[in-house]
Design a protein around this motif. Structure first.
Motif, mmCIF file in Angstrom:
data_model
loop_
_atom_site.group_PDB
_atom_site.id
_atom_site.type_symbol
_atom_site.label_atom_id
_atom_site.label_comp_id
_atom_site.label_asym_id
_atom_site.label_seq_id
_atom_site.Cartn_x
_atom_site.Cartn_y
_atom_site.Cartn_z
ATOM 1 N N LYS A 213 -35.467 -33.426 82.173
ATOM 2 C CA LYS A 213 -35.446 -34.616 83.189
ATOM 3 C C LYS A 213 -36.659 -33.938 84.364
ATOM 4 O O LYS A 213 -37.776 -33.957 84.741
ATOM 5 C CB LYS A 213 -34.284 -34.270 84.415
ATOM 6 N N ALA A 214 -36.682 -32.521 84.928
ATOM 7 C CA ALA A 214 -37.770 -31.754 85.758
ATOM 8 C C ALA A 214 -39.109 -32.341 85.050
ATOM 9 O O ALA A 214 -40.550 -32.574 85.795
ATOM 10 C CB ALA A 214 -37.688 -30.620 85.590
ATOM 11 N N ALA A 215 -39.182 -32.117 83.726
ATOM 12 C CA ALA A 215 -40.610 -32.172 83.048
ATOM 13 C C ALA A 215 -41.180 -33.718 83.339
ATOM 14 O O ALA A 215 -42.294 -34.197 83.987
ATOM 15 C CB ALA A 215 -40.624 -32.256 81.807
ATOM 16 N N GLY A 216 -40.519 -34.750 83.013
ATOM 17 C CA GLY A 216 -40.288 -35.928 83.279
ATOM 18 C C GLY A 216 -41.096 -36.351 84.614
ATOM 19 O O GLY A 216 -41.716 -37.506 85.089
ATOM 20 N N ASN A 217 -39.781 -35.793 86.069
ATOM 21 C CA ASN A 217 -40.470 -36.117 87.293
ATOM 22 C C ASN A 217 -41.431 -35.562 87.521
ATOM 23 O O ASN A 217 -42.384 -35.467 88.319
ATOM 24 C CB ASN A 217 -39.529 -35.592 88.198
ATOM 25 N N HIS A 218 -42.377 -34.153 87.398
ATOM 26 C CA HIS A 218 -43.247 -33.854 87.543
ATOM 27 C C HIS A 218 -44.288 -34.479 87.043
ATOM 28 O O HIS A 218 -45.479 -34.800 87.234
ATOM 29 C CB HIS A 218 -43.461 -32.317 86.934
ATOM 30 N N LEU A 219 -44.116 -34.892 85.745
ATOM 31 C CA LEU A 219 -45.383 -35.854 84.997
ATOM 32 C C LEU A 219 -45.055 -37.668 86.380
ATOM 33 O O LEU A 219 -46.241 -37.698 86.386
ATOM 34 C CB LEU A 219 -44.992 -36.580 83.190
ATOM 35 N N LEU A 220 -44.091 -37.736 86.354
ATOM 36 C CA LEU A 220 -43.690 -39.042 87.230
ATOM 37 C C LEU A 220 -44.502 -39.054 88.759
ATOM 38 O O LEU A 220 -44.894 -39.839 89.088
ATOM 39 C CB LEU A 220 -42.400 -39.437 87.420
ATOM 40 N N THR A 221 -43.992 -37.882 89.184
ATOM 41 C CA THR A 221 -45.621 -37.356 90.667
ATOM 42 C C THR A 221 -46.161 -37.652 90.523
ATOM 43 O O THR A 221 -47.300 -38.294 91.646
ATOM 44 C CB THR A 221 -44.977 -36.112 90.584
ATOM 45 N N TYR A 428 -48.238 -22.419 80.225
ATOM 46 C CA TYR A 428 -47.887 -23.610 80.659
ATOM 47 C C TYR A 428 -48.546 -24.847 80.318
ATOM 48 O O TYR A 428 -49.422 -24.951 80.783
ATOM 49 C CB TYR A 428 -47.215 -22.564 82.752
ATOM 50 N N VAL A 429 -47.132 -26.386 80.437
ATOM 51 C CA VAL A 429 -48.259 -27.304 80.744
ATOM 52 C C VAL A 429 -47.849 -28.030 81.880
ATOM 53 O O VAL A 429 -49.059 -27.964 82.543
ATOM 54 C CB VAL A 429 -47.197 -28.560 79.962
ATOM 55 N N PHE A 430 -46.918 -28.092 82.468
ATOM 56 C CA PHE A 430 -46.312 -27.950 84.014
ATOM 57 C C PHE A 430 -45.197 -26.773 84.421
ATOM 58 O O PHE A 430 -44.051 -26.301 83.654
ATOM 59 C CB PHE A 430 -45.547 -29.031 84.032
ATOM 60 N N ARG A 431 -45.664 -26.638 85.234
ATOM 61 C CA ARG A 431 -45.356 -24.983 85.964
ATOM 62 C C ARG A 431 -45.289 -25.622 88.442
ATOM 63 O O ARG A 431 -45.595 -26.705 88.243
ATOM 64 C CB ARG A 431 -46.172 -23.415 86.211
ATOM 65 N N LEU A 432 -43.891 -24.848 88.248
ATOM 66 C CA LEU A 432 -43.469 -25.991 89.697
ATOM 67 C C LEU A 432 -44.529 -25.585 90.809
ATOM 68 O O LEU A 432 -44.146 -26.036 91.730
ATOM 69 C CB LEU A 432 -41.750 -24.875 90.035
ATOM 70 N N ALA A 433 -45.285 -24.399 90.438
ATOM 71 C CA ALA A 433 -46.349 -23.915 91.480
ATOM 72 C C ALA A 433 -46.868 -25.582 91.337
ATOM 73 O O ALA A 433 -47.252 -26.104 92.287
ATOM 74 C CB ALA A 433 -46.930 -22.610 91.248
ATOM 75 N N GLU A 434 -47.722 -26.082 90.588
ATOM 76 C CA GLU A 434 -48.386 -27.352 90.743
ATOM 77 C C GLU A 434 -47.206 -28.550 91.160
ATOM 78 O O GLU A 434 -47.578 -29.146 92.009
ATOM 79 C CB GLU A 434 -48.750 -27.914 89.137
ATOM 80 N N THR A 435 -46.233 -27.997 91.086
ATOM 81 C CA THR A 435 -45.303 -29.390 91.565
ATOM 82 C C THR A 435 -45.404 -29.266 92.539
ATOM 83 O O THR A 435 -45.060 -30.361 94.084
ATOM 84 C CB THR A 435 -43.613 -29.126 91.149
ATOM 85 N N TYR A 436 -45.453 -28.105 93.596
ATOM 86 C CA TYR A 436 -45.337 -27.311 95.044
ATOM 87 C C TYR A 436 -46.098 -28.557 95.667
ATOM 88 O O TYR A 436 -46.935 -28.815 96.427
ATOM 89 C CB TYR A 436 -45.521 -26.323 95.150
ATOM 90 N N LEU A 437 -47.996 -28.199 94.855
ATOM 91 C CA LEU A 437 -49.434 -28.922 95.316
ATOM 92 C C LEU A 437 -49.311 -29.951 95.206
ATOM 93 O O LEU A 437 -49.821 -30.495 95.752
ATOM 94 C CB LEU A 437 -49.890 -27.950 94.180
ATOM 95 N N LEU A 438 -49.004 -31.418 93.828
ATOM 96 C CA LEU A 438 -48.696 -32.765 94.347
ATOM 97 C C LEU A 438 -48.274 -33.162 95.557
ATOM 98 O O LEU A 438 -48.326 -33.717 95.869
ATOM 99 C CB LEU A 438 -47.909 -32.889 92.848
ATOM 100 N N ARG A 439 -46.544 -32.724 95.654
ATOM 101 C CA ARG A 439 -46.257 -33.010 96.604
ATOM 102 C C ARG A 439 -46.969 -32.624 98.106
ATOM 103 O O ARG A 439 -46.841 -33.815 99.180
ATOM 104 C CB ARG A 439 -45.198 -31.993 96.741
#
Length: 589
Positions: A213-221, A428-439
């Motif tokens: 689900k987290a990977a899905g939400n990262h892509l959705l972001t 890594y394809v998706f990593r939480l550091a990128e999630t922060y930078l996307l937000r």
């Protein structure tokens, strides 16, 4: 090694169906006889068969980061971070001359198209067959959700690489020659809808290499950002940051945790740590371990592609003009520690020097960063053996002289100890550091600069970089700088620059517009400002001058995809031959 029954099913189905899709194989398009297909009634209508198909979908992502000349190299070489540095004549440097609908130099631009649509066909097989299968509602929704993820993953790339492309909504089981281009914006809206469904049913936790689900939400972001739905992007990113198991790794961990010469950044990218149970930062990964079924046969090739050709004859001569460096490993630890690079990816001054605004940043200091002066003349025949390399005696400073973000370029060699090119590693394809930078980016577009600054500072604090003290320091340029510092060889850099360029055009920022995006856009302006090779029109060894134009924001549609689509119309992007025959693109229903 034997394949299990599910793996055999995957191989049979996708070999037989790959690809009716006239977008993929020009050799098959030109055959006068119709293609044949393997389509047994009961293939992929069981849970086991569909799960095997999803394994194949996951494997399609591996070449983006692993193997010789991986797709990530092209994403870098067409961005502000780097250029093609290899000296061979076909290397893509002069986009105006070399980047045409039927020619791409030695880049992977054509492969992005073919492999992207091949992966979409595989995902569509899962999506279509899941509706026919005898499954519980829970299993059906979970399988469908991951099918949507894989289709959305590749379409997100394609629309930010090629713009308007055909949207294919289901499995193709017979020859088809009537594809039409669909608008980038309508495809993105469809992806957003699909992923909003998917994140409801993707599992909270997933096996290594699978989709959570987290990977899905990262892509959705990312998709929400591309749709200019900044509230949606914040909500999706926050689901990952605040509601999933994933956390920024801020304390030492893993196999070298007790070694004080290293730090948390070193730990994050030690290959034994990337996919470990301790590591809560990785959201979605590709796996590649030696002698593992489904892995590469060669390893990462990271030290071949990302390392300069420092070892070659007549590149780094010693002060006497004699050969100072060699590539033989016997008694020479340097070759094994640095790698036998070919300078395929040559980083720009922007990445090497300009963006580093904190002298103690772990990402730009020893042992994680390697300057060329840290290397020595390793030819025993040289009078300067063991002394540091000197730039003034380097014959080709594009091909053979460039610093390295060492914790990402170095992968211990498993197969070729005498000619190390980069061994096996998960990535890594998706990593939480990128999630922060996307937000942070979504907050920026909304004008919520304090919130954006807080997210950026999370990443900077962990890297031991000086934190921002004023929200006025937050600009889109600064966010891209931080992405470069943190996500080298992780983010699809060119794809993200194009996405941001379309946001600016849609919002009319700095006079950009969608109507003339092929004539003036942020991507080109940024390339000319920050990539010194294109800005200064540097000529490499008399072969090619680095040249780029505004229309290169989008790559050319392969000419064989257009020519072979005899009953429809796939448009060519403005600026390339054939665009004069375009018709209005369709909207995805």
């Amino acid at each position: 090694m034997k394949m299990n029954t599910a793996s055999q099913q995957v191989r049979l189905l996708f070999t037989s169906v790959l690809l009716t899709l006239c977008l993929i194989s020009c050799d098959d398009w030109l055959k006068p006889e119709p293609l044949s297909f393997y389509s047994p009634e009961n293939t992929y209508i069981t849970k086991e068969g569909l799960e095997a198909a999803l394994i194949s979908c996951r494997a399609m992502i591996r070449p983006e980061f692993l193997g010789n000349n991986s797709y990530a190299c092209t994403e870098l070489m067409t961005s502000d971070i780097a250029v093609a540095g290899n000296i061979v004549a076909q290397t893509l440097k002069n986009f105006e001359i070399q980047l045409k609908p039927g020619a791409y130099g030695d880049s992977q631009i054509g492969t992005f198209w073919t492999k992207g649509f091949s992966a979409i066909q595989k995902a569509n097989t899962v999506i279509s067959r899941s509706q026919m299968a005898t499954l519980t509602d829970e299993d059906k929704n979970m399988i469908l959700a991951e099918g949507y993820f894989h289709r959305s993953y590749w379409y997100y790339k394609l629309v930010n690489q090629f713009g308007d492309v055909p949207f294919i909504d289901g499995e193709i089981t017979s020859p088809k020659l009537d594809f039409y281009s669909h608008t980038r914006s309508s495809i993105l809206k469809r992806l957003q809808k699909d992923m909003q469904f998917a994140v409801q049913y993707l599992p909270e936790t997933a096996p290594n290499g699978a989709v959570s689900k987290a990977a899905g939400n990262h892509l959705l972001t990312k998709i929400c950002l591309a749709c200019c739905d900044f509230d949606g992007a914040i909500a999706a990113a926050s689901s990952v940051i605040d509601q999933s198991k994933h956390k920024l790794m801020e304390n030492r961990f893993g196999v070298i945790a007790s070694d004080k010469q290293y730090n948390i950044i070193s730990d994050l990218f030690r290959r034994e740590n990337i996919n470990s149970a301790e590591n809560l930062e990785g959201i979605f990964l590709v796996e590649d371990k030696m002698l593992t079924e489904g892995g590469t046969s060669t390893g990462s090739y990271r030290m071949r592609d990302l390392v300069p050709c420092w070892w070659n004859a007549n590149t780094n001569n010693d002060p006497d003009g004699k050969r100072g460096t060699i590539d033989k490993a016997a008694g020479q630890p340097q070759i094994g520690l640095v790698g036998r690079g070919i300078g395929r990816v040559r980083t720009s001054n922007y990445f090497n020097y300009d963006i580093w605004d904190s002298k103690d940043d772990y990402r730009h200091t020893s042992p994680n960063w390697l300057n060329m002066e840290d290397l020595v003349y390793n030819n025993p025949a040289s009078a300067y053996y063991g002394q540091p390399l000197q730039k003034q005696y380097c014959v080709d400073t594009i091909y053979a002289w460039s610093p390295m973000q060492y914790y990402k370029t170095f992968v211990p060699e498993d197969n070729r100890p005498d000619t190390p090119q980069g061994g096996y590693t998960d990535w890594y394809v998706f990593r939480l550091a990128e999630t922060y930078l996307l937000r942070a980016e979504a907050y920026y577009w909304k004008g919520e600069l304090e919130a954006a600054m807080d997210d950026i500072n999370k990443i900077r604090k962990r890297a031991n970089a000086t934190e921002l003290t004023s929200s006025q320091q937050v600009t889109i340029e600064y966010i891209l700088d931080e992405r470069a510092r943190e996500l080298f060889f992780e983010e699809p850099r060119k794809t993200e620059l194009t996405r941001i360029s379309f946001i600016m055009a849609e919002k009319g920022i700095n006079g950009y517009s969608l109507e003339n995006i092929s004539e003036r856009n942020y991507y080109h302006d940024r390339m000319m400002k920050y990539n010194n090779f294109f800005r200064d029109k540097i000529n490499h060894n008399g072969i090619n001058t680095y040249t780029i134009k505004p229309y290169h924001i989008l790559w050319p549609i392969p000419e064989n995809a257009i020519a072979s689509n005899s009953r429809g119309r796939i448009n060519q992007n403005i600026g390339y031959p054939g665009a004069e025959d375009n018709v209005p693109a369709l909207d995805v229903e």
